[in-house]
Scaffold this active site. Sequence first.
Site, PDB file in Angstrom:
ATOM      1  N   ASN A   7     -79.836 -58.409 -26.138  1.00 16.58           N
ATOM      2  CA  ASN A   7     -78.381 -57.669 -26.653  1.00 16.58           C
ATOM      3  C   ASN A   7     -78.189 -56.322 -25.619  1.00 16.58           C
ATOM      4  OD1 ASN A   7     -76.709 -55.425 -27.955  1.00 16.58           O
ATOM      5  ND2 ASN A   7     -77.094 -56.911 -29.991  1.00 16.58           N
ATOM      6  N   HIS A  10     -76.512 -51.344 -26.290  1.00 18.12           N
ATOM      7  CA  HIS A  10     -76.705 -49.962 -26.037  1.00 18.12           C
ATOM      8  C   HIS A  10     -76.639 -49.666 -24.566  1.00 18.12           C
ATOM      9  CE1 HIS A  10     -76.935 -49.695 -30.136  1.00 18.12           C
ATOM     10  NE2 HIS A  10     -77.957 -50.393 -30.465  1.00 18.12           N
ATOM     11  N   ARG A  18     -70.292 -40.837 -22.657  1.00 14.46           N
ATOM     12  CA  ARG A  18     -69.816 -40.095 -21.702  1.00 14.46           C
ATOM     13  C   ARG A  18     -68.236 -40.503 -21.427  1.00 14.46           C
ATOM     14  NH1 ARG A  18     -71.756 -36.435 -17.754  1.00 14.46           N
ATOM     15  NH2 ARG A  18     -73.151 -35.121 -18.702  1.00 14.46           N
ATOM     16  N   HIS A  43     -72.123 -57.353 -29.433  1.00 11.95           N
ATOM     17  CA  HIS A  43     -71.491 -57.348 -30.977  1.00 11.95           C
ATOM     18  C   HIS A  43     -70.328 -56.334 -30.537  1.00 11.95           C
ATOM     19  CE1 HIS A  43     -72.101 -55.775 -35.500  1.00 11.95           C
ATOM     20  NE2 HIS A  43     -70.942 -56.439 -35.071  1.00 11.95           N
ATOM     21  N   ARG A  45     -67.707 -54.777 -32.408  1.00 11.06           N
ATOM     22  CA  ARG A  45     -67.642 -54.191 -33.953  1.00 11.06           C
ATOM     23  C   ARG A  45     -66.102 -53.823 -34.018  1.00 11.06           C
ATOM     24  NH1 ARG A  45     -72.691 -52.527 -35.950  1.00 11.06           N
ATOM     25  NH2 ARG A  45     -71.249 -51.413 -37.789  1.00 11.06           N
ATOM     26  N   ARG A  49     -67.384 -49.197 -30.966  1.00 15.55           N
ATOM     27  CA  ARG A  49     -67.948 -47.996 -30.662  1.00 15.55           C
ATOM     28  C   ARG A  49     -68.961 -48.228 -29.375  1.00 15.55           C
ATOM     29  NH1 ARG A  49     -72.528 -48.103 -35.701  1.00 15.55           N
ATOM     30  NH2 ARG A  49     -70.576 -48.185 -36.690  1.00 15.55           N
ATOM     31  N   HIS A  50     -69.140 -49.543 -29.155  1.00 16.77           N
ATOM     32  CA  HIS A  50     -69.971 -49.597 -27.637  1.00 16.77           C
ATOM     33  C   HIS A  50     -69.230 -50.730 -26.921  1.00 16.77           C
ATOM     34  CE1 HIS A  50     -72.082 -52.277 -30.594  1.00 16.77           C
ATOM     35  NE2 HIS A  50     -72.858 -51.371 -30.814  1.00 16.77           N
ATOM     36  N   GLU A  70     -71.734 -61.549 -31.270  1.00 14.98           N
ATOM     37  CA  GLU A  70     -72.161 -61.184 -32.765  1.00 14.98           C
ATOM     38  C   GLU A  70     -70.927 -60.409 -33.377  1.00 14.98           C
ATOM     39  OE1 GLU A  70     -74.989 -58.137 -33.452  1.00 14.98           O
ATOM     40  OE2 GLU A  70     -76.422 -59.497 -32.750  1.00 14.98           O
ATOM     41  N   THR A 100     -76.293 -49.376 -37.468  1.00 13.93           N
ATOM     42  CA  THR A 100     -76.681 -50.824 -37.157  1.00 13.93           C
ATOM     43  C   THR A 100     -76.299 -51.760 -38.070  1.00 13.93           C
ATOM     44  OG1 THR A 100     -78.111 -52.141 -35.997  1.00 13.93           O
ATOM     45  CG2 THR A 100     -79.266 -50.606 -37.265  1.00 13.93           C
ATOM     46  N   THR A 101     -76.490 -52.903 -37.892  1.00 15.18           N
ATOM     47  CA  THR A 101     -76.195 -54.068 -39.090  1.00 15.18           C
ATOM     48  C   THR A 101     -77.408 -53.933 -40.013  1.00 15.18           C
ATOM     49  OG1 THR A 101     -75.670 -55.278 -37.186  1.00 15.18           O
ATOM     50  CG2 THR A 101     -75.872 -56.540 -39.418  1.00 15.18           C
ATOM     51  N   GLU A 151     -79.913 -66.997 -38.185  1.00 12.78           N
ATOM     52  CA  GLU A 151     -80.692 -65.898 -37.545  1.00 12.78           C
ATOM     53  C   GLU A 151     -81.232 -65.098 -38.536  1.00 12.78           C
ATOM     54  OE1 GLU A 151     -78.926 -63.422 -34.596  1.00 12.78           O
ATOM     55  OE2 GLU A 151     -80.688 -61.693 -34.951  1.00 12.78           O
ATOM     56  N   HIS A 191     -83.670 -58.180 -34.965  1.00 14.23           N
ATOM     57  CA  HIS A 191     -83.291 -56.768 -35.684  1.00 14.23           C
ATOM     58  C   HIS A 191     -84.619 -56.041 -35.825  1.00 14.23           C
ATOM     59  CE1 HIS A 191     -81.495 -53.642 -37.286  1.00 14.23           C
ATOM     60  NE2 HIS A 191     -80.039 -54.214 -37.347  1.00 14.23           N
ATOM     61  N   GLY A 192     -84.839 -55.134 -34.936  1.00 17.48           N
ATOM     62  CA  GLY A 192     -85.684 -54.052 -34.979  1.00 17.48           C
ATOM     63  C   GLY A 192     -87.174 -54.528 -34.178  1.00 17.48           C
ATOM     64  N   GLY A 213     -82.487 -56.018 -28.760  1.00 20.44           N
ATOM     65  CA  GLY A 213     -81.383 -54.918 -27.994  1.00 20.44           C
ATOM     66  C   GLY A 213     -82.299 -53.698 -27.891  1.00 20.44           C
TER      67      GLY A 213
HETATM   68  N1  PXP Z   1     -79.428 -59.767 -34.414  1.00 26.84           N
HETATM   69  C1  PXP Z   1     -78.362 -58.920 -34.915  1.00 26.84           C
HETATM   70  C2  PXP Z   1     -77.606 -59.725 -36.053  1.00 26.84           C
HETATM   71  C3  PXP Z   1     -77.878 -57.586 -34.962  1.00 26.84           C
HETATM   72  O1  PXP Z   1     -76.879 -57.082 -35.534  1.00 26.84           O
HETATM   73  C4  PXP Z   1     -78.823 -56.739 -33.772  1.00 26.84           C
HETATM   74  C5  PXP Z   1     -78.489 -55.513 -33.664  1.00 26.84           C
HETATM   75  O2  PXP Z   1     -77.087 -55.461 -33.114  1.00 26.84           O
HETATM   76  C6  PXP Z   1     -79.867 -57.508 -33.374  1.00 26.84           C
HETATM   77  C7  PXP Z   1     -80.301 -58.803 -33.658  1.00 26.84           C
HETATM   78  C8  PXP Z   1     -80.871 -56.770 -32.415  1.00 26.84           C
HETATM   79  O3  PXP Z   1     -81.450 -55.946 -33.125  1.00 26.84           O
HETATM   80  P1  PXP Z   1     -82.342 -54.776 -32.284  1.00 26.84           P
HETATM   81  O4  PXP Z   1     -81.100 -53.890 -31.400  1.00 26.84           O
HETATM   82  O5  PXP Z   1     -82.798 -53.714 -33.307  1.00 26.84           O
HETATM   83  O6  PXP Z   1     -83.340 -55.537 -31.211  1.00 26.84           O
END
Ligand code: PXP
Length: 239
Positions: A7, A10, A18, A43, A45, A49-50, A70, A100-101, A151, A191-192, A213
């Site tokens: 992902n 970021h 900036r 993603h 959004r 924002r990004h 996403e 974040t989600t 997922e 996620h995380g 990500g």
């Molecule tokens: N999967 C989903 C559905 C997400 O929303 C995110 C965060 O954008 C991720 C995976 C990746 O999560 P992380 O950035 O914590 O690795």
Amino acid sequence: MALLSVNVDHIATIREARGVDEPDPVLAAGIAELAGAEGIICHLRMDRRHIKDRDLSLLKKVVKTKLNLEMAPAKELVGIALDIKPDVVTLVPERREELTTEGGLDVAGNKEEYKKVTDKLKEAGISVSFFIDPDPDRIGESLNAGADIIEINTREYSEARKESDILRNLEKIKEAAKLASRLKLKVHAGHGLNYVNIKRFSSIPEIEEYSIGHSIIARTVMVGIDQAVREMVKLVSQF
Ligand code: PXP
């Protein structure tokens, strides 16, 4: 053998800090692919924002592996997805103020809407993934709504600190992955996840793909700063 999708949100977050044009998530996506990533995720959004619309359309042109978009199942975004046609759309809930989600989709509460969106995307040849908490009910509901992929949201596992909580959450993920796989759904997780907590997933072969990500971008900064500083020191030392 599980696959990694990276992902790149970021990279765009740093750019947006900036409001300039670097670093570019599109360039980062190409480098991630060269390093072995089997997919690129971004993603889009509602508040942009990004990742921006420009990033998404360029990613569609340059990604050679698989582009996974996403997005919330909102009308505007569905229109964009139908226009861009990424390989996969992962439907996620979205709350504007969230960092974040925060959780998985409420599939039961929105089943007609999700089914309609899923049907439209699938008609356009896009695979549809549902981001859901590791709960057997969510898996059945996702299947009924037409999802090709689930997922599994690993957030609770990632945030658990006590060993008993880690194991309890891992068990939930394992059971969810097994059930989804029995129902012939493809299984992704994310996620995380980071370089430490991913290790326990070696015991869950049903998970085919990981969506990661933040930890990768965080490591990018740390492993890259040495070379980046050396290059600038070399430049200024010539003055
Ligand atoms: N999967 C989903 C559905 C997400 O929303 C995110 C965060 O954008 C991720 C995976 C990746 O999560 P992380 O950035 O914590 O690795």
